[in-house]
Design a protein around this motif. Structure first.
Motif, PDB file in Angstrom:
ATOM      1  N   ALA A   1       7.774  -3.436  -1.856  1.00 57.05           N
ATOM      2  CA  ALA A   1       8.190  -4.276  -0.723  1.00 57.05           C
ATOM      3  C   ALA A   1       7.646  -5.688  -0.865  1.00 57.05           C
ATOM      4  O   ALA A   1       8.348  -6.668  -0.547  1.00 57.05           O
ATOM      5  CB  ALA A   1       7.726  -3.653   0.589  1.00 57.05           C
TER       6      ALA A   1
ATOM      7  N   LEU B   1      -0.076  -7.970   2.839  1.00 54.23           N
ATOM      8  CA  LEU B   1       0.211  -6.549   3.027  1.00 54.23           C
ATOM      9  C   LEU B   1      -0.947  -5.930   3.789  1.00 54.23           C
ATOM     10  O   LEU B   1      -2.094  -6.031   3.353  1.00 54.23           O
ATOM     11  CB  LEU B   1       0.375  -5.847   1.671  1.00 54.23           C
ATOM     12  CG  LEU B   1       0.436  -4.311   1.701  1.00 54.23           C
ATOM     13  CD1 LEU B   1       1.647  -3.823   2.498  1.00 54.23           C
ATOM     14  CD2 LEU B   1       0.469  -3.763   0.273  1.00 54.23           C
TER      15      LEU B   1
ATOM     16  N   THR C   1       7.850  -6.865   8.023  1.00 54.92           N
ATOM     17  CA  THR C   1       8.414  -5.694   7.366  1.00 54.92           C
ATOM     18  C   THR C   1       7.489  -4.518   7.659  1.00 54.92           C
ATOM     19  O   THR C   1       6.328  -4.520   7.249  1.00 54.92           O
ATOM     20  CB  THR C   1       8.530  -5.915   5.844  1.00 54.92           C
ATOM     21  OG1 THR C   1       9.400  -7.029   5.616  1.00 54.92           O
ATOM     22  CG2 THR C   1       9.060  -4.686   5.146  1.00 54.92           C
TER      23      THR C   1
ATOM     24  N   ALA D   1       3.977  -7.659   5.534  1.00 53.75           N
ATOM     25  CA  ALA D   1       4.401  -6.263   5.567  1.00 53.75           C
ATOM     26  C   ALA D   1       3.222  -5.412   6.011  1.00 53.75           C
ATOM     27  O   ALA D   1       2.063  -5.754   5.762  1.00 53.75           O
ATOM     28  CB  ALA D   1       4.902  -5.807   4.202  1.00 53.75           C
TER      29      ALA D   1
END
Length: 182
Positions: free
Chosen positions: A172, A79, A143, A115
């Protein structure tokens, strides 16, 4: 079984909340490794040892030397949040002079779930490169949590770090890599 999350942050105000985000991710079953841009690492300066103690891993903001052992376990997901205008554009262009951008650029080819959630103001998103970069990253399978259901830019100077939607980012990640049963 624990999942390993690489949490990578750029120098934007929400990075100051990273300790809380690490704790939230850990309570969700993630082993967190924290990577920062050099400026974000400078901003968090005196707190880096505490963040390393919190994660159980060294905080990284630069590449390791060739031949040095990797001090982190392999990532199950990455992330990038908060992600600045510079980080997003560098990633989309494949400019890997910074550690976190190099890891995620390579992560695309390795098939690691990735992401990103921007933290940019409404003036930056007017630059054509930003939308082009968001589109490029999405086309590469990243993402991108931007727009409805993600980060919505504020006017310049009107951002509030406490309003950054960290919960959406962690959700997510759970969607990308569900919890494993023991």
């Amino acid at each position: 079984m624990t999942r390993t999350l690489y949490l990578f942050g750029s120098a934007a105000p929400p990075v100051f909340d990273v300790a809380r985000v690490i704790e939230d991710a850990q309570s969700g079953g993630w082993d967190v490794c924290l990577g920062l841009t050099p400026t974000a690492a400078d901003w968090l300066g005196e707190g880096l040892d505490g963040l390393a103690a919190l994660t159980g891993h060294p905080v990284r903001s630069s590449y390791k030397r060739p031949g040095d052992p990797d001090v982190w376990p392999a990532a199950d997901a990455v992330l990038v949040a908060p992600a600045t205008f510079n980080t997003i554009n560098a990633w989309a262009l494949g400019l890997t002079d910074r550690f976190i951008v190099g890891v995620v650029a390579e992560g695309i080819g390795k098939g690691i779930p990735l992401a990103v959630m921007p933290c940019v103001n409404a003036a930056y998103v007017q630059h054509r490169a930003f939308e082009r970069s968001v589109r490029e990253l999405r086309e590469m399978g990243v993402t991108v949590l931007y727009g409805e259901g993600g980060f919505v830019p504020n006017l310049p100077g009107q951002g509030r770090k406490e309003a950054y939607p960290w919960d959406l980012a962690l959700t997510a990640m759970d969607d990308l890599v569900p919890k494993r049963e023991a």
